[in-house]
Motif scaffolding. Structure first.
Motif, PDB file in Angstrom:
ATOM      1  N   VAL A  40      11.557  -4.550   7.300  1.00  0.00           N
ATOM      2  CA  VAL A  40      10.732  -4.347   6.105  1.00  0.00           C
ATOM      3  C   VAL A  40       9.322  -4.870   6.360  1.00  0.00           C
ATOM      4  CG1 VAL A  40      10.466  -4.852   3.645  1.00  0.00           C
ATOM      5  CG2 VAL A  40      12.769  -4.582   4.628  1.00  0.00           C
ATOM      6  N   LEU A  41       8.339  -4.019   6.199  1.00  0.00           N
ATOM      7  CA  LEU A  41       6.944  -4.436   6.376  1.00  0.00           C
ATOM      8  C   LEU A  41       6.318  -4.705   5.014  1.00  0.00           C
ATOM      9  CD1 LEU A  41       5.806  -1.874   9.121  1.00  0.00           C
ATOM     10  CD2 LEU A  41       6.855  -4.134   9.398  1.00  0.00           C
ATOM     11  N   ASN A  42       5.564  -5.784   4.929  1.00  0.00           N
ATOM     12  CA  ASN A  42       4.906  -6.153   3.678  1.00  0.00           C
ATOM     13  C   ASN A  42       3.557  -5.484   3.568  1.00  0.00           C
ATOM     14  OD1 ASN A  42       6.854  -7.861   2.486  1.00  0.00           O
ATOM     15  ND2 ASN A  42       6.368  -9.382   4.070  1.00  0.00           N
ATOM     16  N   VAL A  43       3.381  -4.769   2.476  1.00  0.00           N
ATOM     17  CA  VAL A  43       2.169  -3.979   2.282  1.00  0.00           C
ATOM     18  C   VAL A  43       1.433  -4.467   1.037  1.00  0.00           C
ATOM     19  CG1 VAL A  43       1.256  -1.646   1.966  1.00  0.00           C
ATOM     20  CG2 VAL A  43       3.397  -1.988   3.238  1.00  0.00           C
ATOM     21  N   GLY A  44       0.122  -4.659   1.161  1.00  0.00           N
ATOM     22  CA  GLY A  44      -0.697  -5.017   0.010  1.00  0.00           C
ATOM     23  C   GLY A  44      -1.542  -3.835  -0.430  1.00  0.00           C
ATOM     24  N   GLN A  78      10.921   0.120   6.823  1.00  0.00           N
ATOM     25  CA  GLN A  78      10.887   0.166   5.359  1.00  0.00           C
ATOM     26  C   GLN A  78       9.625  -0.539   4.935  1.00  0.00           C
ATOM     27  OE1 GLN A  78      14.996  -1.395   4.417  1.00  0.00           O
ATOM     28  NE2 GLN A  78      14.472  -0.336   2.517  1.00  0.00           N
ATOM     29  N   VAL A  79       9.048  -0.134   3.829  1.00  0.00           N
ATOM     30  CA  VAL A  79       7.833  -0.822   3.352  1.00  0.00           C
ATOM     31  C   VAL A  79       8.056  -1.387   1.961  1.00  0.00           C
ATOM     32  CG1 VAL A  79       6.113   0.316   4.786  1.00  0.00           C
ATOM     33  CG2 VAL A  79       6.873   1.439   2.697  1.00  0.00           C
ATOM     34  N   ASN A  80       7.514  -2.557   1.767  1.00  0.00           N
ATOM     35  CA  ASN A  80       7.566  -3.225   0.468  1.00  0.00           C
ATOM     36  C   ASN A  80       6.129  -3.313  -0.036  1.00  0.00           C
ATOM     37  OD1 ASN A  80       7.995  -4.937  -1.701  1.00  0.00           O
ATOM     38  ND2 ASN A  80       8.150  -6.765  -0.412  1.00  0.00           N
ATOM     39  N   ILE A  81       5.780  -2.398  -0.946  1.00  0.00           N
ATOM     40  CA  ILE A  81       4.382  -2.287  -1.376  1.00  0.00           C
ATOM     41  C   ILE A  81       4.148  -3.130  -2.627  1.00  0.00           C
ATOM     42  CG2 ILE A  81       2.534  -0.708  -2.040  1.00  0.00           C
ATOM     43  CD1 ILE A  81       4.027   1.533  -0.615  1.00  0.00           C
ATOM     44  N   GLN A  82       3.258  -4.100  -2.512  1.00  0.00           N
ATOM     45  CA  GLN A  82       2.955  -5.021  -3.616  1.00  0.00           C
ATOM     46  C   GLN A  82       1.527  -4.816  -4.109  1.00  0.00           C
ATOM     47  OE1 GLN A  82       5.070  -7.137  -4.997  1.00  0.00           O
ATOM     48  NE2 GLN A  82       6.720  -6.624  -3.554  1.00  0.00           N
ATOM     49  N   ASN A  83       1.369  -4.869  -5.429  1.00  0.00           N
ATOM     50  CA  ASN A  83       0.025  -4.781  -6.010  1.00  0.00           C
ATOM     51  C   ASN A  83      -0.642  -6.160  -5.932  1.00  0.00           C
ATOM     52  OD1 ASN A  83      -2.265  -4.041  -7.376  1.00  0.00           O
ATOM     53  ND2 ASN A  83      -1.286  -3.901  -9.390  1.00  0.00           N
ATOM     54  N   THR A  84      -1.114  -6.475  -4.749  1.00  0.00           N
ATOM     55  CA  THR A  84      -1.675  -7.806  -4.495  1.00  0.00           C
ATOM     56  C   THR A  84      -3.070  -7.976  -5.073  1.00  0.00           C
ATOM     57  OG1 THR A  84      -2.598  -6.952  -2.443  1.00  0.00           O
ATOM     58  CG2 THR A  84      -0.468  -8.080  -2.288  1.00  0.00           C
ATOM     59  N   GLY A  92      -4.746 -11.433   2.993  1.00  0.00           N
ATOM     60  CA  GLY A  92      -3.376 -11.387   3.523  1.00  0.00           C
ATOM     61  C   GLY A  92      -3.302 -10.699   4.874  1.00  0.00           C
ATOM     62  N   LEU A  93      -4.191  -9.725   5.076  1.00  0.00           N
ATOM     63  CA  LEU A  93      -4.228  -9.054   6.382  1.00  0.00           C
ATOM     64  C   LEU A  93      -4.826  -9.998   7.419  1.00  0.00           C
ATOM     65  CD1 LEU A  93      -5.478  -5.503   5.347  1.00  0.00           C
ATOM     66  CD2 LEU A  93      -3.232  -6.061   6.315  1.00  0.00           C
ATOM     67  N   GLN A  94      -5.845 -10.729   6.995  1.00  0.00           N
ATOM     68  CA  GLN A  94      -6.515 -11.647   7.929  1.00  0.00           C
ATOM     69  C   GLN A  94      -5.593 -12.774   8.359  1.00  0.00           C
ATOM     70  OE1 GLN A  94     -10.587 -12.000   6.051  1.00  0.00           O
ATOM     71  NE2 GLN A  94     -10.955 -12.931   8.047  1.00  0.00           N
ATOM     72  N   SER A  95      -4.799 -13.276   7.414  1.00  0.00           N
ATOM     73  CA  SER A  95      -3.916 -14.405   7.739  1.00  0.00           C
ATOM     74  C   SER A  95      -2.632 -13.930   8.401  1.00  0.00           C
ATOM     75  CB  SER A  95      -3.570 -15.173   6.466  1.00  0.00           C
ATOM     76  OG  SER A  95      -2.740 -14.374   5.645  1.00  0.00           O
ATOM     77  N   GLY A  96      -2.384 -12.616   8.346  1.00  0.00           N
ATOM     78  CA  GLY A  96      -1.149 -12.096   8.926  1.00  0.00           C
ATOM     79  C   GLY A  96       0.030 -12.160   7.979  1.00  0.00           C
ATOM     80  N   GLY A 101      -2.264  -2.958   4.988  1.00  0.00           N
ATOM     81  CA  GLY A 101      -3.034  -2.733   3.772  1.00  0.00           C
ATOM     82  C   GLY A 101      -3.160  -1.232   3.581  1.00  0.00           C
ATOM     83  N   MET A 102      -2.707  -0.744   2.414  1.00  0.00           N
ATOM     84  CA  MET A 102      -2.774   0.702   2.144  1.00  0.00           C
ATOM     85  C   MET A 102      -3.419   0.850   0.789  1.00  0.00           C
ATOM     86  SD  MET A 102      -2.084   3.601   3.465  1.00  0.00           S
ATOM     87  CE  MET A 102      -1.601   5.315   3.229  1.00  0.00           C
ATOM     88  N   SER A 103      -4.724   1.181   0.762  1.00  0.00           N
ATOM     89  CA  SER A 103      -5.432   1.070  -0.506  1.00  0.00           C
ATOM     90  C   SER A 103      -6.701   1.904  -0.522  1.00  0.00           C
ATOM     91  CB  SER A 103      -5.750  -0.415  -0.737  1.00  0.00           C
ATOM     92  OG  SER A 103      -5.867  -0.695  -2.099  1.00  0.00           O
ATOM     93  N   GLY A 104      -6.645   3.080   0.057  1.00  0.00           N
ATOM     94  CA  GLY A 104      -7.862   3.892   0.132  1.00  0.00           C
ATOM     95  C   GLY A 104      -8.950   3.153   0.883  1.00  0.00           C
ATOM     96  N   ILE A 105      -8.568   2.437   1.923  1.00  0.00           N
ATOM     97  CA  ILE A 105      -9.509   1.564   2.635  1.00  0.00           C
ATOM     98  C   ILE A 105     -10.345   2.375   3.630  1.00  0.00           C
ATOM     99  CG2 ILE A 105      -9.785  -0.516   4.023  1.00  0.00           C
ATOM    100  CD1 ILE A 105      -6.912  -1.285   3.186  1.00  0.00           C
TER     101      ILE A 105
END
Ligand code: ARG
Length: 269
Positions: A40-44, A78-84, A92-96, A101-105
């Motif tokens: 499971v990958l953590n997604v913000g 699997q992805v766990n997408i959180q509204n961070t 969170g990406l910088q700290s690992g 990050g999936m956010s229209g970036i």
């Protein structure tokens, strides 16, 4: 897997009690369809950015969500997408702490110093939205106006390039929703954001009397999936995206959200 079959059997029996549908397999079938053993990958994300990501009945929904789910499926995760929220996502990406990050970036040279990006998955351009009747005909007309942006986005950078950095006439909001609220309430006279989001806002709020324009000085930008620098997942998601571009899945998802066909050539860079 390194644990013994006995342990696996115990664990499986335990999860069988909870998850009937997932049972029946043995360890050899690990690579099969069972999703319970996928990493499971953590997604913000910042989920006030329709149609890319927004909250729908308590779940993050949108084009980005569908695309990321399809890419993860392809790559075997699997992805766990959180509204961070936006700032926490970047931190969170910088700290690992986050894997993705999936956010229209938008992929920018500056951000590439801090994050890794997938291959581009969407072409965008900056757009100005304002209430009908405001005298804005081009980007230069933002000068001398109260302008709203989402903090630390390319909309902010675009507004600053016209009006000047640190200009007090630019108000920065933590979410895209707060930025649009400020336009609605009259706290700002214009907002600077991404084209599809401005268009979606105008469409879904017909009573807001919002007009949108873009400008030749705004150049195309490309969204990418963001990863911590050096992430092991980037290559796998690039490959997955390429598969989705080739097998028609990307087009299907695009058509679902934008009711038109994508220009696949812009993505094949
Ligand atoms: N594309 C712009 C950027 O990268 C804005 C993205 C904002 N995304 C969001 N989910 N609020 O800066």
């Amino acid at each position: 897997m390194t644990y013994s079959f006995k342990k696996a059997a115990v664990a499986m029996a335990a999860s069988c009690a909870l998850l009937l549908a997932a049972c029946g397999g043995n360890e050899e079938e690990k690579s099969g369809s069972g999703s319970e053993d996928k990493k499971v990958l953590n997604v913000g994300t910042e989920a006030t950015f329709a149609p890319f990501e927004f909250m729908d009945k308590g779940e993050v929904s949108g084009f980005d969500v569908d695309l990321l789910n399809a890419a993860a499926e392809e790559a075997g995760y699997q992805v766990n997408i959180q509204n961070t929220g936006w700032d926490s996502m970047l931190a969170g990406l910088q700290s690992g702490q986050l894997d993705i990050g999936m956010s229209g970036i938008t992929i920018t040279d500056e951000r590439k110093e801090t994050y890794d990006f997938s291959i581009p998955y969407f072409e965008s351009v900056t757009m100005i939205a304002f209430k009908e009747g405001t005298d804005i005909a081009s980007a230069d007309d933002l000068k001398g106006k109260k302008v709203g942006v989402q903090n630390a986005t390319t909309g902010q950078f675009a507004a600053e390039s016209i009006i000047g950095k640190n200009d007090s006439s630019i108000s920065k909001y933590e979410t895209a929703a707060l930025m649009f609220q400020a336009l609605q309430s009259g706290d700002v006279e214009a907002v600077v954001t991404d084209i599809a989001v401005a268009v979606e806002y105008a469409k879904s709020n017909p009573d807001a009397d919002v007009e949108t324009i873009t400008d030749k000085q705004f150049v195309p930008e490309y969204y990418g999936i963001a990863f911590p620098k050096g992430s092991e997942y980037k290559a796998e998601f690039d490959e997955a995206l390429n598969t989705l571009y080739e097998n028609g899945t990307y087009e299907e998802i695009y058509e679902k959200w934008f009711e038109e066909s994508p220009d696949m050539e812009t993505l094949k860079q």
